[in-house]
Design a protein around this motif. Structure first.
Motif, PDB file in Angstrom:
ATOM      1  N   ALA A  23       0.836  -1.192   0.000  1.00  5.76           N
ATOM      2  CA  ALA A  23       0.000   0.000   0.000  1.00  5.76           C
ATOM      3  C   ALA A  23       0.870   1.241   0.000  1.00  5.76           C
ATOM      4  O   ALA A  23       1.780   1.368   0.829  1.00  5.76           O
ATOM      5  CB  ALA A  23      -0.919  -0.001   1.213  1.00  5.76           C
ATOM      6  N   LYS A  76      -6.923   2.122  -4.859  1.00  2.79           N
ATOM      7  CA  LYS A  76      -6.470   1.794  -3.505  1.00  2.79           C
ATOM      8  C   LYS A  76      -4.985   2.091  -3.320  1.00  2.79           C
ATOM      9  O   LYS A  76      -4.443   1.852  -2.241  1.00  2.79           O
ATOM     10  CB  LYS A  76      -6.725   0.317  -3.205  1.00  2.79           C
ATOM     11  CG  LYS A  76      -8.196  -0.068  -3.166  1.00  2.79           C
ATOM     12  CD  LYS A  76      -8.358  -1.540  -2.813  1.00  2.79           C
ATOM     13  CE  LYS A  76      -9.832  -1.922  -2.731  1.00  2.79           C
ATOM     14  NZ  LYS A  76     -10.021  -3.358  -2.395  1.00  2.79           N
ATOM     15  N   THR A  78      -2.498   0.460  -4.332  1.00  4.01           N
ATOM     16  CA  THR A  78      -1.936  -0.798  -3.865  1.00  4.01           C
ATOM     17  C   THR A  78      -1.462  -1.635  -5.049  1.00  4.01           C
ATOM     18  O   THR A  78      -2.153  -1.717  -6.066  1.00  4.01           O
ATOM     19  CB  THR A  78      -2.971  -1.595  -3.055  1.00  4.01           C
ATOM     20  OG1 THR A  78      -3.374  -0.814  -1.921  1.00  4.01           O
ATOM     21  CG2 THR A  78      -2.393  -2.908  -2.561  1.00  4.01           C
TER      22      THR A  78
END
Length: 119
Positions: A23, A76, A78
């Protein structure tokens, strides 16, 4: 600055699968590549895979082609590394990295996550 946090490492048996996640936070709008590297005991850190953050185009080192898949979720912030058919030689600390801003090199690194594959 960009900060990276990896999760998902662990101990598995040869032939098993594992998914790593990374992340990103901070100046994520300026990321243009995200990548995974790994470092086995007594060896140099090596490139595993990278993905273009704008196009999603992947690139892999030969030893993981057909077994590992890198993917990203821009919403996200990510990046993932799906690792299938794991081998003992995949045992290493896996690091997430990002190239952002105007840097020609990977200029953000995660803390690393241990992947151990028992044979």
């Amino acid at each position: 600055q960009v900060q990276l946090v990896e999760t998902g490492g662990g101990l598995v048996q040869a032939g098993d699968s594992l998914r790593l996640s990374c992340a990103a936070s901070g100046r994520t709008y300026s990321i243009y590549f995200m990548a995974w590297f790994r470092q086995a005991p007594g060896k140099e850190r090596e490139f595993v895979a990278r993905i273009s953050w704008s196009t999603g185009s992947p690139l892999y080192t030969d030893s993981v082609k057909g077994r590992f898949t890198i993917s990203g979720d821009n919403a996200k912030n990510t990046v993932y590394l799906q690792m299938n058919s794991l081998k003992a030689e995949d045992t290493a600390v896996y690091y997430c990295a990002a190239r952002y801003g105007t840097s020609a090199q990977y200029n953000a690194w995660g803390q690393g996550t241990q992947v151990t594959v028992s044979s």
